[in-house]
Design a protein around this motif. Sequence first.
Motif, PDB file in Angstrom:
ATOM      1  N   GLU A 110       1.158  -1.069   0.298  1.00  0.00           N
ATOM      2  CA  GLU A 110       0.002   0.012  -0.223  1.00  0.00           C
ATOM      3  C   GLU A 110       1.110   1.219  -0.144  1.00  0.00           C
ATOM      4  OE1 GLU A 110      -3.797   2.092   2.876  1.00  0.00           O
ATOM      5  OE2 GLU A 110      -3.496   0.254   2.622  1.00  0.00           O
ATOM      6  N   GLY A 113      -1.858   5.002   0.069  1.00  0.00           N
ATOM      7  CA  GLY A 113      -3.452   4.888   0.346  1.00  0.00           C
ATOM      8  C   GLY A 113      -3.433   3.946  -0.663  1.00  0.00           C
ATOM      9  N   SER A 152      -3.513  -2.218   7.039  1.00  0.00           N
ATOM     10  CA  SER A 152      -5.483  -1.094   6.139  1.00  0.00           C
ATOM     11  C   SER A 152      -5.425  -2.254   5.065  1.00  0.00           C
ATOM     12  CB  SER A 152      -4.864   0.008   5.250  1.00  0.00           C
ATOM     13  OG  SER A 152      -5.111   0.551   4.179  1.00  0.00           O
ATOM     14  N   ASN A 154      -6.964  -0.726   2.075  1.00  0.00           N
ATOM     15  CA  ASN A 154      -7.171  -0.255   0.893  1.00  0.00           C
ATOM     16  C   ASN A 154      -6.576  -0.889  -0.528  1.00  0.00           C
ATOM     17  OD1 ASN A 154      -8.054   2.370   2.024  1.00  0.00           O
ATOM     18  ND2 ASN A 154      -6.196   3.393   2.819  1.00  0.00           N
TER      19      ASN A 154
END
Length: 246
Positions: A110, A113, A152, A154
């Motif tokens: 990532e 983001g 995360s 994303n």
Amino acid sequence: MTDPLLNATDLPNISSIDLDAIAPSRRDAAGHETHRPRVLLLYGSLRERSYSRFLVLEAERLLKAFGAETRVFDPAGLPLPDDVGIDHPKVAELREACTWSEAQVWCSPERHGAMTGVLKSQIDWIPLSTGAIRPTQGKTLALMQVSGGSQSFNAVNQMRVLGRWMRMVTIPNQSSVPKAYQEFDDEGRMRPSPLYDRVVDVIEELMKFTYLVRGRSDYLVDRYSERKAAREKDMALEQVAQGAGL
């Protein structure tokens, strides 16, 4: 085909008592394919110490333990999309590997983001269609990401959108490895942890979906709208031919 005996000699983090061969009696229907599932793995970093590559290599070891045949594509030297022709050696290699595969694993760091340009460029070089052939339609897909900070999703969420756009059967499970620099040793092997166990889950699920889907994907992705459009096109051509007295 007899299931290969799970070989965990190169998987020191595996609890062999909990790892079962994928049972043919539960996965196969009459007339099923008998060759080893063919899996292409893509990663999204060119760094020498690339955690997305390390994670892909862990996934490859697991896939081989489950009896898959694998190819890992090296993105180094792949030009930007549309910067060269499709006859470029790296582009041709990627497209041939995509056609060869029945399943794929995509893994990206990532960055800002989002998934990296390295991974996105590989996907962008894979066409939605080549003549009457759709290189990715009906293939199964597993998604993984690595992060430098907290966990995360994303990148995997972005890749899930792309997998759907490429008409792939994207499995529900996915893996996100936070603080990846802590999860791999000096040799690039993933340390034992619940995060590693999740990777095993993802690969096991990909194999199950691949066994169930392959050989049936043409039926599964057969669409009403496309059948209707094809019929109407054939009718229009027939009317033209009749009008021309052919």
